[in-house]
Design a protein around this motif. Structure first.
Motif, PDB file in Angstrom:
ATOM      1  N   ASP A  56      40.134  53.081  48.681  1.00  0.00           N
ATOM      2  CA  ASP A  56      39.847  53.151  47.218  1.00  0.00           C
ATOM      3  C   ASP A  56      41.068  53.435  46.350  1.00  0.00           C
ATOM      4  O   ASP A  56      41.700  54.552  46.986  1.00  0.00           O
ATOM      5  CB  ASP A  56      38.603  53.791  46.864  1.00  0.00           C
ATOM      6  CG  ASP A  56      37.477  53.268  47.673  1.00  0.00           C
ATOM      7  OD1 ASP A  56      37.623  52.031  48.163  1.00  0.00           O
ATOM      8  OD2 ASP A  56      36.281  53.843  47.798  1.00  0.00           O
ATOM      9  N   SER A  57      41.246  53.501  45.250  1.00  0.00           N
ATOM     10  CA  SER A  57      41.913  54.110  43.977  1.00  0.00           C
ATOM     11  C   SER A  57      41.163  54.453  43.021  1.00  0.00           C
ATOM     12  O   SER A  57      40.188  53.831  42.647  1.00  0.00           O
ATOM     13  CB  SER A  57      43.153  53.106  43.698  1.00  0.00           C
ATOM     14  OG  SER A  57      43.834  52.656  44.937  1.00  0.00           O
ATOM     15  N   ILE A  58      41.683  55.442  42.274  1.00  0.00           N
ATOM     16  CA  ILE A  58      41.192  55.883  40.912  1.00  0.00           C
ATOM     17  C   ILE A  58      42.192  55.786  39.973  1.00  0.00           C
ATOM     18  O   ILE A  58      43.295  56.389  40.127  1.00  0.00           O
ATOM     19  CB  ILE A  58      40.642  57.483  41.358  1.00  0.00           C
ATOM     20  CG1 ILE A  58      39.501  57.642  42.115  1.00  0.00           C
ATOM     21  CG2 ILE A  58      40.383  58.172  39.712  1.00  0.00           C
ATOM     22  CD1 ILE A  58      38.268  56.811  41.873  1.00  0.00           C
TER      23      ILE A  58
ATOM     24  N   ASN B 244      49.695  58.257  46.807  1.00  0.00           N
ATOM     25  CA  ASN B 244      50.700  57.578  46.419  1.00  0.00           C
ATOM     26  C   ASN B 244      50.369  56.957  45.027  1.00  0.00           C
ATOM     27  O   ASN B 244      49.248  56.500  44.674  1.00  0.00           O
ATOM     28  CB  ASN B 244      51.212  56.552  47.220  1.00  0.00           C
ATOM     29  CG  ASN B 244      52.199  57.028  48.178  1.00  0.00           C
ATOM     30  OD1 ASN B 244      52.241  58.583  48.413  1.00  0.00           O
ATOM     31  ND2 ASN B 244      53.158  56.422  48.953  1.00  0.00           N
ATOM     32  N   GLN B 245      51.344  57.122  44.067  1.00  0.00           N
ATOM     33  CA  GLN B 245      51.344  56.210  42.972  1.00  0.00           C
ATOM     34  C   GLN B 245      51.193  54.793  43.040  1.00  0.00           C
ATOM     35  O   GLN B 245      52.193  54.078  43.930  1.00  0.00           O
ATOM     36  CB  GLN B 245      52.590  56.513  41.956  1.00  0.00           C
ATOM     37  CG  GLN B 245      52.455  55.687  40.364  1.00  0.00           C
ATOM     38  CD  GLN B 245      53.590  56.272  39.749  1.00  0.00           C
ATOM     39  OE1 GLN B 245      53.947  57.374  39.945  1.00  0.00           O
ATOM     40  NE2 GLN B 245      54.097  55.255  38.741  1.00  0.00           N
TER      41      GLN B 245
ATOM     42  N   ASP C  25      37.135  52.714  39.208  1.00  0.00           N
ATOM     43  CA  ASP C  25      36.951  52.950  40.624  1.00  0.00           C
ATOM     44  C   ASP C  25      37.224  51.777  41.298  1.00  0.00           C
ATOM     45  O   ASP C  25      36.443  50.822  41.085  1.00  0.00           O
ATOM     46  CB  ASP C  25      35.610  53.576  40.845  1.00  0.00           C
ATOM     47  CG  ASP C  25      35.294  53.978  42.214  1.00  0.00           C
ATOM     48  OD1 ASP C  25      36.166  53.676  43.081  1.00  0.00           O
ATOM     49  OD2 ASP C  25      33.931  53.977  42.779  1.00  0.00           O
ATOM     50  N   TYR C  26      38.498  51.504  41.874  1.00  0.00           N
ATOM     51  CA  TYR C  26      38.939  50.479  42.518  1.00  0.00           C
ATOM     52  C   TYR C  26      38.688  50.695  44.056  1.00  0.00           C
ATOM     53  O   TYR C  26      39.044  51.476  44.866  1.00  0.00           O
ATOM     54  CB  TYR C  26      40.426  50.491  42.461  1.00  0.00           C
ATOM     55  CG  TYR C  26      41.248  49.102  42.249  1.00  0.00           C
ATOM     56  CD1 TYR C  26      40.466  48.099  42.621  1.00  0.00           C
ATOM     57  CD2 TYR C  26      42.492  49.376  42.062  1.00  0.00           C
ATOM     58  CE1 TYR C  26      41.355  46.926  42.504  1.00  0.00           C
ATOM     59  CE2 TYR C  26      43.348  48.059  42.054  1.00  0.00           C
ATOM     60  CZ  TYR C  26      42.524  46.950  42.227  1.00  0.00           C
ATOM     61  OH  TYR C  26      43.308  45.794  42.162  1.00  0.00           O
TER      62      TYR C  26
ATOM     63  N   PRO D 283      47.747  58.737  33.343  1.00  0.00           N
ATOM     64  CA  PRO D 283      48.070  60.054  33.968  1.00  0.00           C
ATOM     65  C   PRO D 283      47.918  59.739  35.364  1.00  0.00           C
ATOM     66  O   PRO D 283      48.471  60.783  36.200  1.00  0.00           O
ATOM     67  CB  PRO D 283      47.409  61.253  33.027  1.00  0.00           C
ATOM     68  CG  PRO D 283      46.219  60.565  32.672  1.00  0.00           C
ATOM     69  CD  PRO D 283      46.547  59.149  32.365  1.00  0.00           C
ATOM     70  N   HIS D 284      46.894  59.013  35.909  1.00  0.00           N
ATOM     71  CA  HIS D 284      46.566  58.983  37.131  1.00  0.00           C
ATOM     72  C   HIS D 284      46.222  57.709  37.515  1.00  0.00           C
ATOM     73  O   HIS D 284      45.429  56.966  37.082  1.00  0.00           O
ATOM     74  CB  HIS D 284      44.919  59.811  37.452  1.00  0.00           C
ATOM     75  CG  HIS D 284      44.648  60.129  38.623  1.00  0.00           C
ATOM     76  ND1 HIS D 284      45.058  61.127  39.588  1.00  0.00           N
ATOM     77  CD2 HIS D 284      43.985  59.351  39.769  1.00  0.00           C
ATOM     78  CE1 HIS D 284      44.652  60.944  40.857  1.00  0.00           C
ATOM     79  NE2 HIS D 284      43.789  59.798  40.906  1.00  0.00           N
ATOM     80  N   ALA D 285      47.018  57.084  38.564  1.00  0.00           N
ATOM     81  CA  ALA D 285      46.886  55.767  39.249  1.00  0.00           C
ATOM     82  C   ALA D 285      47.306  55.996  40.678  1.00  0.00           C
ATOM     83  O   ALA D 285      48.382  55.546  41.167  1.00  0.00           O
ATOM     84  CB  ALA D 285      47.387  54.873  38.454  1.00  0.00           C
ATOM     85  N   GLU D 286      46.364  56.319  41.615  1.00  0.00           N
ATOM     86  CA  GLU D 286      46.603  56.842  43.103  1.00  0.00           C
ATOM     87  C   GLU D 286      45.835  56.192  44.022  1.00  0.00           C
ATOM     88  O   GLU D 286      44.558  56.012  43.593  1.00  0.00           O
ATOM     89  CB  GLU D 286      46.758  58.399  43.216  1.00  0.00           C
ATOM     90  CG  GLU D 286      48.026  58.957  42.209  1.00  0.00           C
ATOM     91  CD  GLU D 286      47.847  60.431  42.345  1.00  0.00           C
ATOM     92  OE1 GLU D 286      46.827  61.082  42.918  1.00  0.00           O
ATOM     93  OE2 GLU D 286      48.512  61.139  41.631  1.00  0.00           O
ATOM     94  N   TYR D 287      46.186  55.919  45.193  1.00  0.00           N
ATOM     95  CA  TYR D 287      45.576  55.601  46.313  1.00  0.00           C
ATOM     96  C   TYR D 287      44.623  56.810  46.822  1.00  0.00           C
ATOM     97  O   TYR D 287      45.354  58.142  46.846  1.00  0.00           O
ATOM     98  CB  TYR D 287      46.410  55.189  47.493  1.00  0.00           C
ATOM     99  CG  TYR D 287      47.280  53.900  47.111  1.00  0.00           C
ATOM    100  CD1 TYR D 287      46.553  52.577  46.936  1.00  0.00           C
ATOM    101  CD2 TYR D 287      48.577  53.984  47.270  1.00  0.00           C
ATOM    102  CE1 TYR D 287      47.348  51.460  46.643  1.00  0.00           C
ATOM    103  CE2 TYR D 287      49.170  52.622  46.752  1.00  0.00           C
ATOM    104  CZ  TYR D 287      48.825  51.663  46.556  1.00  0.00           C
ATOM    105  OH  TYR D 287      49.370  50.425  46.194  1.00  0.00           O
TER     106      TYR D 287
END
Length: 754
Positions: A596-598, A642-643, A568-569, A624-628
């Protein structure tokens, strides 16, 4: 694009699991007495030597001998040794490298910024990203820690930490000398001398010299040959008494050369109408920049650019480490360091023979740090506590010359030369403590906290050279802006981990850790006073959950590890390169805290030695998941969902090493493959700034005869075409800068041990 090897990552992960199952299923049938045990790997993931199996941290290690034999020159080449790790030279060698671990990184060439991945050299944090280009000579090993390391390694280790440990003096006389030649007019000389100075003291001198041209072919004949000459040396002294150990080190570096020429990815099919090329055609001879230029060749490694761009780096530093064993259970450590780096890096950003975008990144940085820590190792717990202080000063002397060939033709504000000088002072004070407590026979609890206080003062002054008289194109200097301010911040980070020893060969762990990367001042290209005022940014935070399994069967010579993570970014710092609202002006370059990004993913590492002669390594990373999350930038552009830039869904690396005897002398062969799936170089998911998937193949052969070694090595053996960075200047010049990865390199080394 050349892509001779294309992995199927899903099949690779399935095959690795099947291999593990087969080996475990046949474990009982092995004749363990006849087999050679695997080496026990010792890492410094918790600032003391521990078995890699015992730490609740995802960590990979590469030994220095492999780095030397395969000619991995510096820290930008070690990403293939760990899953979900990506490192490049960024905007050409000599600029701050781009380092990313599990999607956490900063893709920015600005010399004032700090990476969210910490890098340590012999126990000392190197500071800002400028200092993260570390030449790898006389190295013992490199540990790559994935996930936040804020408790023991402090601020700016949100993504992880890379620990480089050089060889320390030993109490026996020894030396080595290695001479090498390679294609691209390359030559190298590396040596080491270890000398005891008595029963209690020994010294070690190591040096490295390299001279080489870049593989990019520049067809603009007026440009000098691009290449670099690098000289590095290190002198260390180790003294050991009954209860005290003193380690002293001094190092110097001297680089001199011409920066790697940049390519032009033209995106305009018809400069008269502005019709765009497809992303697949961009950069070909069918596409141009806004001024009708392309390099006239469809060969990836060929450019045509006025690349009179000198590079000069001078650095030196000192380390003083004192260890005092005050009792049987307590060790007190003091680590002091000072490092200085001066660098001037000229660049051409239009990728053509014209003078449309050129400049210089000038830098003078000083870093002093001091750490005191106490290690208490008792039967029922281990406690590490300490205090840390750092003081870093960064002075920038930057130049950006815009549209010089159109002086007197276009308005004066479009053809200005920007001089922007920044002075940034940062001080950091921290207190930290971590405890490890056995809860039961098979359970181990690790918990730690760190308090950081940081203060930042900055001043930014800019002047312009503009044409005020059309008959005097040299222009005059006029003041532009002066901005100064200060900020401070404090916070607590920590970790909590549970390790369960399932059996003598398997450990399970859960780890929660949070980390933060400090705020700062974006000292990059600022084209207005308003940008300069808004150039400061706040800290970012990361909460990370991780579960892992580490297994080790020494009799079967098999080591495996798996990890799954969820991030959790918060308030992520992102470098954004956006089109200017003013036509024909350079893009607006911002470093902002976005939403935030996950991020979540998996990774696996397997080291297997089926026979005494054959060793196999495989690492697989999957994100598989790195998105804003939802976010609209200050210019109104949405990057929601977006990636994250510089993040591949899959990365796979594999290695085979075979050791035998040839004419009764040792012979070894090694081949390594590194695969990266497609990713983007910016937050906009710009199809022109996309790197397609690619694979790199490296190999070496080594033959030992008495005290002599003969090594044939190669990197990127299939001449694969890939980019280190594609930087979007399409709104300004109708092209993207293409910082190309190196092509095929091969050479021959002769080494002598004495």
């Amino acid at each position: 694009m050349k892509r001779p090897y294309q992995f199927n990552p899903k099949l690779t992960m399935l095959a690795s699991s099947c291999l593990a199952a087969c080996v475990m299923g046949n474990a009982s049938a092995q004749n363990t007495e006849a087999e050679k045990d695997m080496e026990v790997i010792s890492v410094y993931a918790q600032k003391r030597p521990q078995s890699i199996q015992d730490v609740s941290v995802a960590v990979s290690q590469v030994n220095g001998e492999l780095l030397k034999t395969q000619h991995f020159k510096d820290s930008t080449e070690i990403g293939l040794f760990a899953p979900n790790v990506k490192i490049t030279q960024n905007a050409a060698e000599g600029t701050p490298p781009a380092v990313s671990i599990r999607g956490i990184g900063l893709l920015d060439y600005n010399t004032a910024n700090t990476s969210p991945v910490a890098m340590y050299l012999d126990g000392v944090a190197v500071g800002s990203a400028n200092n993260q280009i570390i030449n790898l000579y006389d190295v013992e090993h490199v540990d790559i820690l994935r996930g936040p390391q804020g408790t023991l390694f402090g601020r700016n280790s949100t993504g992880g930490a890379i620990l480089i440990r050089t060889n320390r003096p030993e109490f026996e006389q020894a030396g080595s000398l290695t001479l090498g030649i390679a294609n691209n007019n390359a030559s190298s000389l590396e040596g080491m001398w270890n000398q005891p100075l008595g029963d209690e003291t020994a010294m070690r001198l190591a040096f490295n010299y390299q001279d080489y041209d870049y593989s990019t072919q520049n067809n603009f004949s007026a440009s000098p040959t691009a290449g670099m000459e690098q000289k590095n040396a290190r002198l260390s002294l180790l003294s050991q008494w009954d209860n005290v150990e003193l380690y002293l080190q001094a190092h110097i570096e001297d680089w001199d050369g011409i920066s790697q020429p940049v390519g032009s990815i033209g995106i305009i099919a018809n400069p008269l109408t502005g019709e765009l090329c497809s992303p697949a055609d961009a950069g070909s001879t069918r596409c141009f920049d806004s001024f009708g230029f392309n390099d006239g060749s469809d060969d990836f490694f060929t450019v045509s650019v006025n690349n009179d761009s000198p590079h000069k780096s001078d650095g030196y530093g000192f380390i003083d480490e004192l260890n005092w064993q005050s009792s049987d259970n307590t060790t007190v450590t003091s680590v002091s360091s000072f490092n200085n780096l001066e660098r001037s890096h000229a660049f051409n950003c239009d990728g053509s023979p014209a003078r449309l975008c050129e400049g210089v990144l000038g830098l003078d940085t000083h870093l002093f740090s001091q750490e005191f820590r106490v290690l208490n190792e008792f039967t029922h717990y281990t406690l590490t506590s300490g205090v840390y202080f750092a003081d870093e000063t960064i002075k920038q002397d930057n130049i950006n010359d815009i549209l010089r060939d159109f002086r007197g033709i276009l308005p004066a504000d479009l053809t200005a030369t920007f001089y922007y000088d920044n002075h940034i002072d940062t001080q950091n004070v921290a207190l930290f403590s971590q405890i490890e407590v056995p809860l039961a026979t098979r359970w181990l609890l690790t918990a730690g906290l760190r308090y950081d206080y940081e203060s930042l003062e900055y001043s930014s002054t800019s002047t312009l050279n503009v044409v005020v008289n059309p008959n005097d194109l040299a222009g005059v200097l006029v003041p532009f802006y002066t901005v100064s301010d200060k900020q401070s911040d404090n916070g607590i980070t920590g970790q909590f981990a549970l390790n369960y020893t399932y059996s003598d060969t398997a450990n399970l762990y859960y780890r929660f850790a949070n980390g933060s990367k400090s705020g700062g001042y974006n000292g990059g290209f600022l084209s207005s006073e308003e940008q300069a005022i808004l150039a400061d940014y706040g800290k970012e935070r990361l909460n990370a959950h991780e579960v892992g399994l580490k297994t080790y069967w020494p009799e079967q010579r098999l080591r495996m590890s798996w990890a799954a993570f969820y991030y959790d970014y918060n308030d992520q710092q992102v470098f954004m390169n956006q089109a200017s609202e003013t036509p024909q002006m350079p893009p607006v370059q911002l470093l902002e805290n976005v939403a935030d990004s996950i991020i979540y993913g998996l990774e696996s590492e397997i080291n297997y030695q089926p026979t005494q002669q054959l060793a196999m390594q495989l690492s697989v990373g999957y994100i598989p998941h790195a998105e804003y999350e939802e976010y609209v930038d200050p210019l109104g552009n949405s990057i929601t969902d977006n990636q994250l830039p510089f993040t591949s869904k899959w990365n796979v690396s594999a290695a085979l090493q075979y050791d035998t005897r040839l004419m009764n002398n040792p012979f070894s062969a090694n081949v390594m493959v590194d695969y990266q799936s497609a990713f983007y170089f910016d937050q906009n998911m710009n199809p022109y700034a996309r790197q397609e998937s690619y694979s790199l193949v490296n190999a070496h052969f080594k033959y030992d005869v008495d005290n002599w070694s003969f090594i044939l090595w190669g990197k990127n053996l299939f001449d694969t075409e890939y980019s280190q960075l594609k930087f979007d200047l399409s709104s300004f010049l109708g092209m993207l800068e293409d910082f190309k990865g190196e092509g095929r390199r091969y050479g021959f080394d002769v080494a002598f041990q004495f």
